[in-house]
Scaffold this active site. Structure first.
Site, mmCIF file in Angstrom:
data_model
loop_
_atom_site.group_PDB
_atom_site.id
_atom_site.type_symbol
_atom_site.label_atom_id
_atom_site.label_comp_id
_atom_site.label_asym_id
_atom_site.label_seq_id
_atom_site.Cartn_x
_atom_site.Cartn_y
_atom_site.Cartn_z
ATOM 1 N N LYS A 172 0.830 -1.129 0.067
ATOM 2 C CA LYS A 172 -0.079 -0.083 0.020
ATOM 3 C C LYS A 172 0.982 1.311 -0.011
ATOM 4 C CE LYS A 172 -0.428 -0.607 5.031
ATOM 5 N NZ LYS A 172 -0.785 -1.253 6.181
ATOM 6 N N ARG A 212 -10.855 0.196 14.551
ATOM 7 C CA ARG A 212 -10.611 0.885 13.538
ATOM 8 C C ARG A 212 -11.243 0.301 12.309
ATOM 9 N NH1 ARG A 212 -4.395 1.297 10.971
ATOM 10 N NH2 ARG A 212 -5.149 -0.937 10.324
ATOM 11 N N TYR A 265 16.616 30.469 8.756
ATOM 12 C CA TYR A 265 15.605 31.192 9.103
ATOM 13 C C TYR A 265 15.503 31.352 10.658
ATOM 14 C CZ TYR A 265 13.102 30.786 4.409
ATOM 15 O OH TYR A 265 12.700 30.772 3.359
HETATM 16 C C1 LIG Z 1 -0.328 -2.097 6.857
HETATM 17 C C2 LIG Z 1 -0.741 -3.288 7.354
HETATM 18 C C3 LIG Z 1 0.142 -4.613 7.509
HETATM 19 C C4 LIG Z 1 1.313 -4.286 7.662
HETATM 20 O O1 LIG Z 1 1.900 -3.568 8.936
HETATM 21 P P1 LIG Z 1 3.500 -3.410 9.033
HETATM 22 O O2 LIG Z 1 3.465 -2.995 10.532
HETATM 23 O O3 LIG Z 1 4.002 -2.597 8.062
HETATM 24 O O4 LIG Z 1 4.049 -4.893 9.061
HETATM 25 C C5 LIG Z 1 -0.623 -5.457 7.976
HETATM 26 N N1 LIG Z 1 -1.911 -5.659 7.794
HETATM 27 C C6 LIG Z 1 -2.652 -4.680 7.634
HETATM 28 C C7 LIG Z 1 -4.101 -4.845 7.628
HETATM 29 C C8 LIG Z 1 -2.134 -3.501 7.520
HETATM 30 O O5 LIG Z 1 -2.959 -2.116 7.189
#
Ligand SMILES: *Cc1c(COP(=O)(O)O)cnc(C)c1O
Length: 361
Positions: A38, A134, A253
């Site tokens: 993602k 969530r 700055y």
């Molecule tokens: C992003 C995500 C993961 C991966 O988690 P990491 O902490 O990056 O290993 C696994 N499962 C779900 C549902 C996620 O949203």
């Protein structure tokens, strides 16, 4: 692209990502090892990262949004792409592309089931919320679901751990207990609970499929222990200008950083618009000629100033390479110095960098 004066160079080691995937797959020997890709593979480029993971052996990819799934659907016919946010506003597009939504509400279950009645049973995953509050069906909704799935070909039931990276947190075993109750209701389907840190909680947490994201990209999945993952990202930039400050004066700055003089300041063309955290003003470090040097003054939109007074005179010139990530500066360190986490650093890496993907198998 080489004509971009002073721009940062972002090197992404696909070989390290593949090696990290293999290491994580080996750490959960009974399970399939998927890959969350993602947010453009945590900012590192899904178009390059997904094929590298596929060649390493990964067949299960997870994205957040339907658009992210459609963007990588060409990977291979034997790869599965799961959309964590569900079927979205054009579920027919996902169905037509063979993409698998992760259903998190009863409304999504009926949408997907209705589509299955029309086109023939469609694959789906189910997300059950075991304590994060969530995303996902709540426990009662999930408990009532078996037998009411309609025209859905359920292939995966998952939940997500809220505290896998916090040693000894009581919510973790509680989520495991709840997830076990759920898996009992959906036998014959693959079950999945562990993210990166979850894999290292041991085999109880592995089930049929693990979903490590961060660790693939070099983030340490172990709290308070050395990072077992290979680093993936290297960010460098050439010095744009070197300036001697002889009298007591200030840098940047707000005239916030005072120098007693004589001092040498090296300016680098990377700033907060490139995702370099503004919070690192006055407290970040870089590596120049093998030595750690402090960031002097505030981070500007497009520039950083480094105090290189301690380096041998004449050793820092326009064009000298400055390492901002790499050579012992990792994304976890950068994140915590900036009051955030490595995930946040990676996913904000800027669009102005000259990106190179190395180590492709
Ligand atoms: C992003 C995500 C993961 C991966 O988690 P990491 O902490 O990056 O290993 C696994 N499962 C779900 C549902 C996620 O949203």
């Amino acid at each position: 692209m080489s004509g971009v004066a002073g721009a940062g160079h972002l090197e992404i080691d696909l070989g390290a990502i593949a090696a990290n995937w293999k290491m994580l797959a080996a750490a959960a020997p009974g399970a399939r090892c998927g890959a969350p890709v993602k947010a453009d593979a945590y900012g590192l480029g899904a178009r390059q990262v997904v094929p590298a993971l596929y060649r390493a052996g990964c067949r299960d990819f997870f994205v957040a949004h339907p658009g992210e799934a459609l963007a990588i659907r060409g990977v291979s016919a034997d790869a599965r792409i799961f959309v964590l946010h569900g079927p979205g506003e054009a579920p027919e597009d996902l169905a037509a592309a063979g993409i698998i939504p992760v259903l998190s509400t009863l409304a999504q279950v009926s949408t997907w089931s209705a589509l299955g009645r029309k086109y023939g049973r469609l694959k789906a995953a189910l997300h059950v919320d075991t304590g994060m509050n969530r995303l996902g069906l709540d426990m009662a909704e999930a408990e009532n679901l078996p037998g009411n799935l309609g025209d859905i070909d359920l292939v995966l039931v998952l939940s997500h751990l809220a505290c896998a990276d916090i040693p000894g947190h009581p919510l973790t075993p509680l989520q495991l207990d709840r997830f076990r109750r759920i898996t009992g209701l959906f036998p014959g389907v693959t079950h999945s609970l562990a993210n990166s840190s979850g894999i290292f909680l041991g085999p109880d947490y592995h089930f049929g499929l693990v979903r490590p994201g961060a660790a693939l990209y070099g983030i340490n999945p172990l709290a308070d222990k050395p990072n077992p993952m290979r680093p993936v990202v290297r960010l460098t930039a050439p010095v744009l200008q070197v300036r001697r400050v002889d009298a007591p004066d200030s840098v940047g700055y707000g005239a916030e950083h005072a120098v007693a003089g004589p001092a040498v300041i090296a300016t680098v063309a990377v700033g907060y618009a490139d995702g370099y955290p503004r919070a690192l003003g006055g407290r970040g470090v870089a590596v120049v000629a093998g030595q750690r040097v402090p960031i002097a003054g505030r981070i500007s939109m497009d520039l950083i100033t480094l105090d290189v007074t301690a380096l041998p005179p004449g050793s820092v010139l326009p064009g000298t390479e400055v390492v901002l990530i790499g050579d012992g500066i990792d994304v976890d360190e950068l994140g915590s110095a900036a009051g955030t986490i490595g995930y946040d650093i990676l996913t904000r890496l800027g669009r102005r960098y000259i990106r190179t993907w190395t180590g492709a198998a």
